[in-house]
Design a protein around this motif. Structure first.
Motif, PDB file in Angstrom:
ATOM      1  N   ASP A  19      12.274  11.587 -11.583  1.00 25.41           N
ATOM      2  CA  ASP A  19      10.832  11.550 -11.359  1.00 25.41           C
ATOM      3  C   ASP A  19      10.552  12.013  -9.928  1.00 25.41           C
ATOM      4  N   LEU A  20       9.985  13.193  -9.786  1.00 26.13           N
ATOM      5  CA  LEU A  20       9.701  13.779  -8.470  1.00 26.13           C
ATOM      6  C   LEU A  20       8.207  13.674  -8.186  1.00 26.13           C
ATOM      7  N   ARG A  21       7.868  13.113  -7.036  1.00 25.25           N
ATOM      8  CA  ARG A  21       6.455  12.929  -6.712  1.00 25.25           C
ATOM      9  C   ARG A  21       6.151  13.389  -5.289  1.00 25.25           C
ATOM     10  N   HIS A  22       5.038  14.086  -5.171  1.00 25.40           N
ATOM     11  CA  HIS A  22       4.527  14.438  -3.853  1.00 25.40           C
ATOM     12  C   HIS A  22       3.476  13.398  -3.492  1.00 25.40           C
ATOM     13  N   ILE A  23       3.791  12.527  -2.531  1.00 28.40           N
ATOM     14  CA  ILE A  23       2.850  11.506  -2.081  1.00 28.40           C
ATOM     15  C   ILE A  23       2.014  12.136  -0.972  1.00 28.40           C
ATOM     16  N   ALA A  24       0.945  12.789  -1.368  1.00 28.85           N
ATOM     17  CA  ALA A  24       0.137  13.579  -0.429  1.00 28.85           C
ATOM     18  C   ALA A  24      -0.822  12.690   0.354  1.00 28.85           C
ATOM     19  N   PHE A  25      -1.244  13.180   1.512  1.00 32.21           N
ATOM     20  CA  PHE A  25      -2.224  12.456   2.321  1.00 32.21           C
ATOM     21  C   PHE A  25      -3.092  13.436   3.084  1.00 32.21           C
ATOM     22  N   GLY A  26      -4.257  12.936   3.525  1.00 33.71           N
ATOM     23  CA  GLY A  26      -5.205  13.752   4.273  1.00 33.71           C
ATOM     24  C   GLY A  26      -4.869  13.816   5.748  1.00 33.71           C
ATOM     25  N   SER A  27      -5.840  14.259   6.522  1.00 32.75           N
ATOM     26  CA  SER A  27      -5.615  14.515   7.948  1.00 32.75           C
ATOM     27  C   SER A  27      -6.321  13.479   8.819  1.00 32.75           C
TER      28      SER A  27
END
Length: 570
Positions: free
Chosen positions: A357-365
């Motif tokens: 299970d590959l996840r990109h835990i993205a976030f803002g700036s």
């Protein structure tokens, strides 16, 4: 089993008995506490699937539901919500279980997973800056929470220690190095070398070839260049370690890009031989012709000049992790702009047979007052070290003003805890995908949803216990009995601690824990105003002291899962 999970289990049994899908039995804290403490929309979901009247479905579920020992008679509201109001006796029993189980009601997951969390990832020969805050703090918090729930977590700091910038650094080291400056501020000196060589290249075209040659020598294993590179990496990591130590963050693995360098060429050749990749205009790409989203966005893994890319390194890294750790999941905590990159890498990994299970835990700036990317006045990135030092300095001013009688050494320690906690909490309280404006005044305020407010709530509770001990009042743990509405509101919030941690990991959102802790502190203050603690007597006083003590334990534990400490005095 928590009260929420017990209710969920009972609803599932009722659904099954009524002939509906038991998997719909989700129970959550009520959105509007006027109607109850918990609710389920199972009737509405089942009715929609079967094209039936949701209130009729709700009535059918209720006819099979047995919760007399836990709740008042459930009610149906709106389009078909089933609401539950917990009995005071059941709440008291649950609270006493939380008080005595040593886990504060946190139940480990039934099937623990091995999760690799890739976060922080600073670049060698460059200072850590404000852009590293979100990845570093978010990744660390997710690791703490996942471990608390019983998962096996491997934290990996995939540092940037390989690339074209080293040709410039090495050339500068050989010709421009100031040894004294290197000893006093190594990263600043490495940055100076890079910038001076970079500027000199603009006026001397032949220097670009000289610098490129230094890079090639490094890549080919030249002893002198390799030794300079090793020193640059060691000096950089020493500074990184200082900042990580200040932030109380550690890593299980810290293999840089260079570790995977020898695996890149064989990986590309293997993908070509297996038909996963193909040559295109001299480059090597992985095409996704079956995907509407990625059809015109191939993953480039070798440039036409033979150079490799971040995607190549990420794929080699993933293969290494698969072999070494055999993970169930890998989470990449990086900024939202890298979304396409990870979509391409994950799609390529699937072609390679990776099931993880590959996840990109993205976030803002993080933004400045002008709502643009936070920079210094000169347009440079704000260095993390300077920002953390300023946080502590500003907190010291606040602490000294609030408690001038506190010894200087204690003031400094409290300021460190408050300043660093304020920076961390200001970041984690945001939904991770949102951009937010960095504000010293807001994050260091003792009012509102801030770390100082929560830390102060903890300190306030501890002061109650110090006063009790000074007056000879027993603070021994006692049976909690719920009688007052303010006790009830606080008790309901307490028992949801173990429930909210599982919710946090569902979408990797520590802001849900922040909101929970803020509401816990708010309900404690209302309880404290409505329910005298030390002025009450006998069993009531003992119960309220124990209720306050559990609140303090959860505040300390919850903030700790966010990487934030609590002082005993402020």
């Amino acid at each position: 089993m928590s009260l929420q999970s017990t209710l969920t289990s009972r609803v599932a049994s009722a659904l099954q008995a009524a002939g509906f899908d038991e998997s719909l039995a989700g129970v959550t804290p009520a959105a509007d506490t006027r109607f109850g403490d918990y609710q389920t929309n199972a009737a509405m979901v089942a009715a929609k699937a079967l094209k039936k009247n949701p209130r009729e479905v709700a009535a059918s579920i209720l006819s099979h539901l047995r919760v007399e020992d836990l709740c008042e008679v459930p009610t149906v509201a709106g389009a078909g919500f089933i609401n539950f109001k917990v009995l005071d006796a059941a709440l008291s029993e649950t609270l006493n279980g939380v008080r005595g189980d040593g886990r504060l009601g946190v139940i480990p997951v039934a099937s623990p997973k091995t999760i690799i969390i890739d976060f922080s990832s600073p670049n060698v020969a460059k200072p850590m800056h404000v852009g590293h805050i979100r990845s570093t703090i978010l990744g660390d918090s997710l690791a703490r929470i996942a471990r608390r729930l019983g998962h096996r977590v491997v934290t990996d700091n995939h540092i940037g220690d390989w690339g074209t910038q080293f040709g410039k650094v090495i050339h500068g080291w050989k010709h421009l190095l100031n040894r004294e400056a290197l000893g006093e501020a190594p990263i600043a000196e490495l940055v100076r070398l890079y910038r001076e060589v970079n500027a000199a290249e603009e006026n001397d075209p032949t220097l670009k070839e000289t610098v490129r040659h230094e890079l090639v020598k490094l890549q080919q294993g030249d002893p002198e260049n390799l030794e300079i590179w090793k020193q640059a990496v060691a000096l950089s990591w020493k500074e990184f370690e200082r900042l990580y130590g200040l932030l109380d963050i550690s890593f299980d693995e810290r293999l840089g890009e260079s570790f995977y360098n020898d695996a890149l060429a064989p990986l590309v050749e293997r993908l070509l031989n297996e038909g996963i990749a193909e040559k295109s205009e001299g480059a090597v790409c992985v095409f996704f012709r079956e995907s509407p989203e990625l059809e015109e966005k191939p993953c480039l893994i070798r440039k036409s000049d033979g150079g490799f890319l971040y995607a190549t390194t990420d794929l080699a890294t993933l293969e290494y992790r698969e072999q070494r750790w055999k993970p169930d999941a890998v989470w990449y905590v990086t900024g939202a702009p890298q979304q396409l990159h990870f979509e391409q890498v994950f799609a390529t990994a699937r072609r390679m047979g990776v099931k993880t299970d590959l996840r990109h835990i993205a976030f803002g700036s993080i933004l400045g007052d002008d709502r643009k990317m936070m920079k210094t006045r000169s347009g440079e990135n704000v260095e993390l070290g300077g920002l953390l030092a300023e946080a502590i300095e500003r907190a010291l001013t606040v602490v000294a003003g609030k408690n001038p009688d506190l010894p200087e050494e204690e003031q400094e320690e409290v300021a460190r805890i408050i300043g660093l906690g304020a920076v961390k909490y200001a970041d984690l309280m945001q939904h991770r995908l949102t951009d937010y404006v960095f504000s010293w005044d807001k994050m260091l305020s003792f009012q509102g949803n801030t770390a100082p407010y929560l830390q102060n709530a903890y300190v306030r509770i501890r002061s109650i216990f110090r006063k009790a001990e000074a007056e000879g009042i027993s603070t021994a743990v006692a049976t909690i009995v719920i009688a007052d509405p303010a006790e009830r509101a606080l008790g309901l919030q307490i028992i949801q601690f173990g429930e909210v941690l599982h919710t946090v990991l569902e979408d990797q959102r520590p802001n849900l824990l922040c909101l929970y802790l803020y509401e816990l502190a708010d309900r404690f203050h209302k309880f404290y105003e409505a329910c005298p603690v030390l002025k009450s007597e006998g069993a009531v006083r003992s119960s309220r002291l124990t209720l306050a003590g559990v609140t303090a334990d959860i505040l300390r534990e919850g903030l700790g899962l966010l990487g934030i400490q609590v002082p005993e005095k402020m």
